[in-house]
Design a protein around this motif. Structure first.
Motif, PDB file in Angstrom:
ATOM      1  N   PRO A 247       0.819  -1.234   0.000  1.00 39.22           N
ATOM      2  CA  PRO A 247       0.000   0.000   0.000  1.00 39.22           C
ATOM      3  C   PRO A 247       0.842   1.269   0.000  1.00 39.22           C
ATOM      4  N   TRP A 248       1.946   1.251   0.733  1.00 39.72           N
ATOM      5  CA  TRP A 248       2.839   2.413   0.773  1.00 39.72           C
ATOM      6  C   TRP A 248       3.490   2.632  -0.590  1.00 39.72           C
ATOM      7  N   ALA A 249       3.939   1.553  -1.237  1.00 38.68           N
ATOM      8  CA  ALA A 249       4.543   1.670  -2.563  1.00 38.68           C
ATOM      9  C   ALA A 249       3.528   2.160  -3.586  1.00 38.68           C
ATOM     10  N   ALA A 250       2.277   1.702  -3.465  1.00 41.86           N
ATOM     11  CA  ALA A 250       1.223   2.160  -4.382  1.00 41.86           C
ATOM     12  C   ALA A 250       0.959   3.654  -4.187  1.00 41.86           C
ATOM     13  N   ARG A 251       0.952   4.100  -2.937  1.00 40.45           N
ATOM     14  CA  ARG A 251       0.773   5.532  -2.659  1.00 40.45           C
ATOM     15  C   ARG A 251       1.905   6.333  -3.277  1.00 40.45           C
ATOM     16  N   ASN A 252       3.149   5.839  -3.153  1.00 44.09           N
ATOM     17  CA  ASN A 252       4.290   6.550  -3.714  1.00 44.09           C
ATOM     18  C   ASN A 252       4.253   6.564  -5.243  1.00 44.09           C
ATOM     19  N   GLU A 253       3.790   5.485  -5.849  1.00 45.21           N
ATOM     20  CA  GLU A 253       3.632   5.453  -7.305  1.00 45.21           C
ATOM     21  C   GLU A 253       2.624   6.502  -7.758  1.00 45.21           C
ATOM     22  N   ARG A 254       1.545   6.631  -7.001  1.00 48.65           N
ATOM     23  CA  ARG A 254       0.498   7.599  -7.364  1.00 48.65           C
ATOM     24  C   ARG A 254       1.002   9.031  -7.236  1.00 48.65           C
ATOM     25  N   ILE A 255       1.803   9.305  -6.211  1.00 47.84           N
ATOM     26  CA  ILE A 255       2.235  10.685  -5.948  1.00 47.84           C
ATOM     27  C   ILE A 255       3.511  11.044  -6.701  1.00 47.84           C
ATOM     28  N   PHE A 256       4.492  10.139  -6.654  1.00 49.82           N
ATOM     29  CA  PHE A 256       5.820  10.440  -7.211  1.00 49.82           C
ATOM     30  C   PHE A 256       6.075   9.753  -8.551  1.00 49.82           C
ATOM     31  N   HIS A 257       5.113   8.930  -8.982  1.00 49.26           N
ATOM     32  CA  HIS A 257       5.252   8.172 -10.235  1.00 49.26           C
ATOM     33  C   HIS A 257       6.444   7.236 -10.185  1.00 49.26           C
ATOM     34  N   ARG A 258       6.722   6.755  -8.984  1.00 48.64           N
ATOM     35  CA  ARG A 258       7.753   5.746  -8.757  1.00 48.64           C
ATOM     36  C   ARG A 258       7.242   4.819  -7.645  1.00 48.64           C
ATOM     37  N   PRO A 259       7.385   3.507  -7.800  1.00 48.05           N
ATOM     38  CA  PRO A 259       6.929   2.600  -6.735  1.00 48.05           C
ATOM     39  C   PRO A 259       7.980   2.481  -5.621  1.00 48.05           C
ATOM     40  N   ILE A 260       8.232   3.588  -4.952  1.00 45.47           N
ATOM     41  CA  ILE A 260       9.264   3.616  -3.908  1.00 45.47           C
ATOM     42  C   ILE A 260       8.817   2.717  -2.766  1.00 45.47           C
ATOM     43  N   VAL A 302      13.611  20.144  -4.820  1.00 45.91           N
ATOM     44  CA  VAL A 302      12.941  20.084  -3.523  1.00 45.91           C
ATOM     45  C   VAL A 302      13.748  19.204  -2.585  1.00 45.91           C
ATOM     46  N   TYR A 303      14.028  19.711  -1.398  1.00 46.96           N
ATOM     47  CA  TYR A 303      14.807  18.970  -0.417  1.00 46.96           C
ATOM     48  C   TYR A 303      14.144  17.637  -0.079  1.00 46.96           C
ATOM     49  N   ALA A 304      14.948  16.563  -0.037  1.00 49.92           N
ATOM     50  CA  ALA A 304      14.518  15.210   0.355  1.00 49.92           C
ATOM     51  C   ALA A 304      13.540  14.573  -0.615  1.00 49.92           C
ATOM     52  N   SER A 305      13.349  15.179  -1.787  1.00 50.68           N
ATOM     53  CA  SER A 305      12.485  14.571  -2.794  1.00 50.68           C
ATOM     54  C   SER A 305      13.236  13.447  -3.499  1.00 50.68           C
ATOM     55  N   PRO A 306      12.546  12.579  -4.220  1.00 48.13           N
ATOM     56  CA  PRO A 306      13.251  11.555  -4.999  1.00 48.13           C
ATOM     57  C   PRO A 306      14.264  12.154  -5.968  1.00 48.13           C
ATOM     58  N   GLU A 307      13.932  13.308  -6.546  1.00 45.16           N
ATOM     59  CA  GLU A 307      14.847  13.956  -7.490  1.00 45.16           C
ATOM     60  C   GLU A 307      16.120  14.439  -6.775  1.00 45.16           C
ATOM     61  N   TYR A 308      15.946  14.938  -5.561  1.00 43.41           N
ATOM     62  CA  TYR A 308      17.099  15.376  -4.761  1.00 43.41           C
ATOM     63  C   TYR A 308      18.035  14.198  -4.502  1.00 43.41           C
ATOM     64  N   ASP A 309      17.459  13.065  -4.154  1.00 38.29           N
ATOM     65  CA  ASP A 309      18.269  11.867  -3.920  1.00 38.29           C
ATOM     66  C   ASP A 309      18.998  11.442  -5.202  1.00 38.29           C
ATOM     67  N   ASP A 310      18.295  11.541  -6.328  1.00 42.03           N
ATOM     68  CA  ASP A 310      18.912  11.171  -7.611  1.00 42.03           C
ATOM     69  C   ASP A 310      20.156  12.005  -7.901  1.00 42.03           C
ATOM     70  N   LEU A 311      20.107  13.266  -7.531  1.00 41.95           N
ATOM     71  CA  LEU A 311      21.223  14.159  -7.829  1.00 41.95           C
ATOM     72  C   LEU A 311      22.478  13.818  -7.013  1.00 41.95           C
ATOM     73  N   LEU A 312      22.288  13.190  -5.866  1.00 36.19           N
ATOM     74  CA  LEU A 312      23.433  12.842  -5.021  1.00 36.19           C
ATOM     75  C   LEU A 312      23.984  11.461  -5.339  1.00 36.19           C
ATOM     76  N   ARG A 313      23.228  10.658  -6.069  1.00 34.05           N
ATOM     77  CA  ARG A 313      23.699   9.306  -6.381  1.00 34.05           C
ATOM     78  C   ARG A 313      25.013   9.301  -7.162  1.00 34.05           C
ATOM     79  N   PRO A 314      25.162  10.068  -8.243  1.00 36.74           N
ATOM     80  CA  PRO A 314      26.447  10.027  -8.968  1.00 36.74           C
ATOM     81  C   PRO A 314      27.620  10.506  -8.126  1.00 36.74           C
ATOM     82  N   ARG A 315      27.383  11.437  -7.207  1.00 35.50           N
ATOM     83  CA  ARG A 315      28.473  11.889  -6.342  1.00 35.50           C
ATOM     84  C   ARG A 315      28.953  10.743  -5.437  1.00 35.50           C
ATOM     85  N   VAL A 316      27.974  10.005  -4.889  1.00 35.45           N
ATOM     86  CA  VAL A 316      28.325   8.882  -4.018  1.00 35.45           C
ATOM     87  C   VAL A 316      29.096   7.825  -4.802  1.00 35.45           C
ATOM     88  N   LEU A 317      28.576   7.466  -5.974  1.00 30.17           N
ATOM     89  CA  LEU A 317      29.207   6.402  -6.754  1.00 30.17           C
ATOM     90  C   LEU A 317      30.597   6.792  -7.220  1.00 30.17           C
TER      91      LEU A 317
END
Length: 450
Positions: A247-260, A302-317
């Motif tokens: 249910p939580w993943a379905a809610r995230n898919e509906r809001i963020f268009h990702r099944p987080i 937007v702080y702490a959004s999925p997009e914000y996390d995406d931007l930090l992934r290449p730096r980590v890797l």
């Protein structure tokens, strides 16, 4: 388990925790996260849904005010304009806001104290789980010792007072430890692992690391039951929390268009964790500074959004791929901090007030350790005890494991639980409170020494 001894353990735990609750319930420990989740709970009760409050300035200013004053401000004292800006919750799991909302609805008013009182009662039951588990493993006296250590453990007592999800994580870990010990005495039937899965399903809504625990415990069963039987139990114990998350993943898919499946901020957590030690690539252990750096290159993020996390992934890797020596140094630093010098809060203000620290005393007076002990005897005594206690429990656990080495197959699932909490902390981000669930296993093994 003897009822009289069990009652004594609960009373002992209450005797340690209640004074902390009465005197330090408004301490600012992790206050920024607490406030964010408290505002989410208010939004739930006010019909706005599972959303974080992101303004106006009258609300945001209180974050800085309570940090400056070193005290937590109740949510009922925050302005509540009907048109306040919000964003959907995704940085953290929704379990704790739901808990606050459930407590606040009948209690009336948005005050943390009723929730903290419930947490203290819950934390006072934790010694019973260790008493029962230790008794099954090593006998009545060892169980009583494990329960007594848990009742008197200052970091665990402190954590039960803090209005945050960590106290629930600790209790959930205690339930899983007890379930594993009970299951071992029954030959690890599949039904017992279903109960473990239910405990993990409840825990994962407070913190996503619960998703790792069943898999680690099941993997540790392989030497005893074989890969096929261990896999069946692991599939049951892991499948239940995964189903609970749909249910939580379905809610995230509906809001963020990702099944987080759980929450965001994974890459941000890893990146900021790099800032725990000196580095040459700009990582700092500071939410605001990290966000400022990312938003300067990506205006409007937007702080702490999925997009914000995406931007930090290449730096980590990039950091992981190009700086292996740094990673080794970071892991060793975290292991030393976590196992030898955890520096947990103990709920003793004299020992945790920066103005009464040895460094502050030396800067003011130029005095040495003896002069400091004479001027601040309580603070000095607590600091010395903390310094000794840090390595004592893991050290006794190693000794207990060696003493009971003939039962290593039986103890492996417990070590798997401890390893799951240790690994996520050492590999992602180090805070002492994150390792307290692993210390439940250390406590059991330490009791096995005697």
């Amino acid at each position: 388990m003897k009822p009289g001894r069990a009652a004594l353990l609960v009373l002992l735990a209450l005797a340690v925790r209640t004074p902390i609750l009465m005197t330090q319930h408004d301490d600012y420990a992790s206050g920024g996260i607490t406030t964010t989740l408290g505002l989410v709970a208010r939004n739930l009760l006010e019909g706005r849904g599972l959303v974080e409050t992101t303004g106006p300035d009258a609300i945001l200013a209180l974050y800085d005010r309570q940090q400056a004053e070193g005290r937590l401000i109740d949510i009922q004292d925050f302005p509540d304009p009907p048109d306040q800006p919000t964003k959907p919750l995704i940085q953290r799991m929704p379990g704790y806001p739901f808990f606050l909302a459930i407590v606040w609805r009948p209690a009336g008013g948005y005050r943390y104290f009723p929730a903290q009182a419930i947490q203290v009662l819950l934390g006072s039951l934790l010694p019973l789980l260790l008493y029962a588990a230790g008794g099954r493993l090593f006998g009545e006296d060892a169980g009583l010792l494990a329960g007594g250590i848990t009742a008197l453990n200052p970091p665990m007592a402190w954590l039960s007072v803090v209005p945050l999800y960590d106290g629930w994580v600790l209790f959930g870990a205690g339930v899983i430890v007890w379930l594993l010990v009970r299951s071992d005495g029954r030959g690890h039937p599949v039904a017992d692992w279903a109960w473990l899965g239910l405990a993990a399903a409840a825990g994962v809504y407070f913190k996503s690391t619960f998703l790792i625990v069943p898999a680690a415990a099941a993997a540790a069963l392989v030497p005893r039951l074989g890969p096929r039987r261990a896999a069946v139990r692991g599939a049951v114990a892991l499948g239940i929390p995964l189903l609970a998350l749909l249910p939580w993943a379905a809610r995230n898919e509906r809001i963020f268009h990702r099944p987080i499946l759980t929450n965001t901020f994974f890459w941000a957590t890893v990146w900021e964790g790099f800032g725990e030690i000196d580095n040459d690539f700009g990582a700092v252990l500071d939410d605001r500074a990290t966000f400022a750096a990312v938003s300067a290159e990506n205006p409007g993020v937007v702080y702490a959004s999925p997009e914000y996390d995406d931007l930090l992934r290449p730096r980590v890797l990039q950091a992981v791929g190009s700086r292996p020596a740094f990673l080794v140094r970071l892991v060793l630093h975290r292991l030393a901090r976590g196992l030898l010098f955890p520096d947990d809060r103990w709920g003793v203000p004299a020992a945790e007030d920066a103005g009464r620290s040895y460094a502050a005393f030396r800067a003011r007076t130029g005095g040495g350790p003896v002069a400091y002990a004479a001027a601040e005897p309580l603070a000095a005594a607590v600091k010395v005890i903390k310094l000794l206690w840090g390595p004592a429990l893991p050290g006794l656990a190693v000794l207990g494991l060696w003493k009971r080495r003939d039962r290593w197959l039986e103890l492996l699932p417990l070590l798997g639980v401890a390893a799951s909490y240790l690994a996520t902390t050492v590999l992602l981000h180090m805070e002492a409170r994150y390792l307290l669930p692993a210390s439940l296993v250390w406590t059991l093994l330490a009791a096995g020494c005697f």
